[in-house]
Design a protein around this motif. Structure first.
Motif, PDB file in Angstrom:
ATOM      1  N   THR A   1       4.607  11.042  -5.900  1.00 46.05           N
ATOM      2  CA  THR A   1       5.707  11.324  -4.891  1.00 46.05           C
ATOM      3  C   THR A   1       6.645  10.535  -5.604  1.00 46.05           C
ATOM      4  OG1 THR A   1       4.307  11.334  -3.054  1.00 46.05           O
ATOM      5  CG2 THR A   1       6.551  10.924  -2.611  1.00 46.05           C
ATOM      6  N   LEU A   2       6.730   9.402  -6.053  1.00 48.35           N
ATOM      7  CA  LEU A   2       7.567   8.611  -6.845  1.00 48.35           C
ATOM      8  C   LEU A   2       7.297   8.290  -8.293  1.00 48.35           C
ATOM      9  CD1 LEU A   2       8.661   5.799  -4.183  1.00 48.35           C
ATOM     10  CD2 LEU A   2       9.945   7.930  -4.798  1.00 48.35           C
ATOM     11  N   ASP A   3       8.313   8.294  -9.004  1.00 49.73           N
ATOM     12  CA  ASP A   3       8.085   8.099 -10.413  1.00 49.73           C
ATOM     13  C   ASP A   3       7.891   6.269 -10.693  1.00 49.73           C
ATOM     14  OD1 ASP A   3       7.715   8.337 -13.193  1.00 49.73           O
ATOM     15  OD2 ASP A   3       9.974   8.224 -13.558  1.00 49.73           O
ATOM     16  N   PRO A   4       6.862   5.871 -11.428  1.00 46.33           N
ATOM     17  CA  PRO A   4       6.902   4.342 -11.526  1.00 46.33           C
ATOM     18  C   PRO A   4       8.007   3.617 -11.922  1.00 46.33           C
ATOM     19  CG  PRO A   4       4.878   5.440 -12.401  1.00 46.33           C
ATOM     20  CD  PRO A   4       5.956   6.645 -12.211  1.00 46.33           C
ATOM     21  N   GLU A   5       8.715   4.232 -12.724  1.00 45.13           N
ATOM     22  CA  GLU A   5      10.087   3.731 -13.305  1.00 45.13           C
ATOM     23  C   GLU A   5      11.032   3.603 -12.220  1.00 45.13           C
ATOM     24  OE1 GLU A   5      11.230   6.136 -16.629  1.00 45.13           O
ATOM     25  OE2 GLU A   5       9.274   6.071 -17.634  1.00 45.13           O
TER      26      GLU A   5
ATOM     27  N   LEU B   1       0.939  -1.114   0.004  1.00 45.70           N
ATOM     28  CA  LEU B   1       0.224  -0.017   0.020  1.00 45.70           C
ATOM     29  C   LEU B   1       0.806   1.470   0.004  1.00 45.70           C
ATOM     30  CD1 LEU B   1      -2.818  -0.980   2.571  1.00 45.70           C
ATOM     31  CD2 LEU B   1      -2.957  -0.482  -0.134  1.00 45.70           C
ATOM     32  N   ALA B   2       2.057   1.333   0.738  1.00 48.52           N
ATOM     33  CA  ALA B   2       2.818   2.323   0.757  1.00 48.52           C
ATOM     34  C   ALA B   2       3.488   2.541  -0.645  1.00 48.52           C
ATOM     35  CB  ALA B   2       4.073   2.235   1.672  1.00 48.52           C
ATOM     36  N   LEU B   3       3.907   1.552  -1.473  1.00 48.97           N
ATOM     37  CA  LEU B   3       4.241   1.757  -2.715  1.00 48.97           C
ATOM     38  C   LEU B   3       3.244   2.421  -3.327  1.00 48.97           C
ATOM     39  CD1 LEU B   3       6.703   1.183  -4.714  1.00 48.97           C
ATOM     40  CD2 LEU B   3       5.630  -1.099  -4.884  1.00 48.97           C
ATOM     41  N   ALA B   4       2.117   1.790  -3.650  1.00 49.47           N
ATOM     42  CA  ALA B   4       1.044   2.167  -4.443  1.00 49.47           C
ATOM     43  C   ALA B   4       0.654   3.632  -4.263  1.00 49.47           C
ATOM     44  CB  ALA B   4      -0.177   1.572  -4.259  1.00 49.47           C
ATOM     45  N   ALA B   5       0.735   3.999  -2.821  1.00 50.68           N
ATOM     46  CA  ALA B   5       0.347   5.370  -2.524  1.00 50.68           C
ATOM     47  C   ALA B   5       1.411   6.454  -3.088  1.00 50.68           C
ATOM     48  CB  ALA B   5       0.246   5.691  -1.118  1.00 50.68           C
ATOM     49  N   SER B   6       2.733   5.862  -3.026  1.00 51.88           N
ATOM     50  CA  SER B   6       3.694   6.627  -3.538  1.00 51.88           C
ATOM     51  C   SER B   6       3.650   7.056  -4.961  1.00 51.88           C
ATOM     52  CB  SER B   6       5.042   5.978  -3.096  1.00 51.88           C
ATOM     53  OG  SER B   6       5.293   5.741  -1.951  1.00 51.88           O
ATOM     54  N   ILE B   7       3.326   6.030  -5.665  1.00 48.64           N
ATOM     55  CA  ILE B   7       3.139   6.015  -7.181  1.00 48.64           C
ATOM     56  C   ILE B   7       1.948   6.974  -7.256  1.00 48.64           C
ATOM     57  CG2 ILE B   7       2.846   4.928  -9.238  1.00 48.64           C
ATOM     58  CD1 ILE B   7       4.761   2.786  -8.028  1.00 48.64           C
ATOM     59  N   PHE B   8       0.666   6.508  -6.952  1.00 49.94           N
ATOM     60  CA  PHE B   8      -0.575   7.236  -7.209  1.00 49.94           C
ATOM     61  C   PHE B   8      -0.584   8.765  -6.983  1.00 49.94           C
ATOM     62  CE2 PHE B   8      -2.715   2.917  -7.317  1.00 49.94           C
ATOM     63  CZ  PHE B   8      -2.493   2.862  -8.615  1.00 49.94           C
ATOM     64  N   THR B   9       0.039   9.076  -6.034  1.00 48.13           N
ATOM     65  CA  THR B   9       0.243  10.505  -5.247  1.00 48.13           C
ATOM     66  C   THR B   9       1.115  11.452  -6.068  1.00 48.13           C
ATOM     67  OG1 THR B   9       1.743  10.067  -3.478  1.00 48.13           O
ATOM     68  CG2 THR B   9      -0.618  10.010  -2.872  1.00 48.13           C
TER      69      THR B   9
END
Length: 72
Positions: free
Chosen positions: A68-72, A58-66
């Protein structure tokens, strides 16, 4: 079951509050938002609201969907 739901709601509120606190000096908004996501995931595991694998995913998903982090 009811306690776990309340715990999850409380942890989500905690994460939202940390997200909107202004970042300390020398930290970018992106860094602060990543901190908010990660500290919320750690808190969820400590409180036994979520298993560690679910909290990490969930933290990884939240980081990408917000954004905050680039999916790559």
């Amino acid at each position: 079951m009811k306690r776990a739901s309340l715990s999850r709601i409380g942890i989500a509120i905690f994460g939202i509050i940390v997200w909107f606190i202004p970042p300390p000096d020398r930290l970018t908004d992106q860094t602060w938002h990543l901190y908010a996501i990660l500290i919320t995931a750690i808190q969820a595991e400590i409180a036994n609201a979520l298993p560690i694998h679910a909290a990490a995913l969930l933290a990884l998903a939240a980081s990408i969907f917000t954004g905050t982090l680039d999916p790559e």
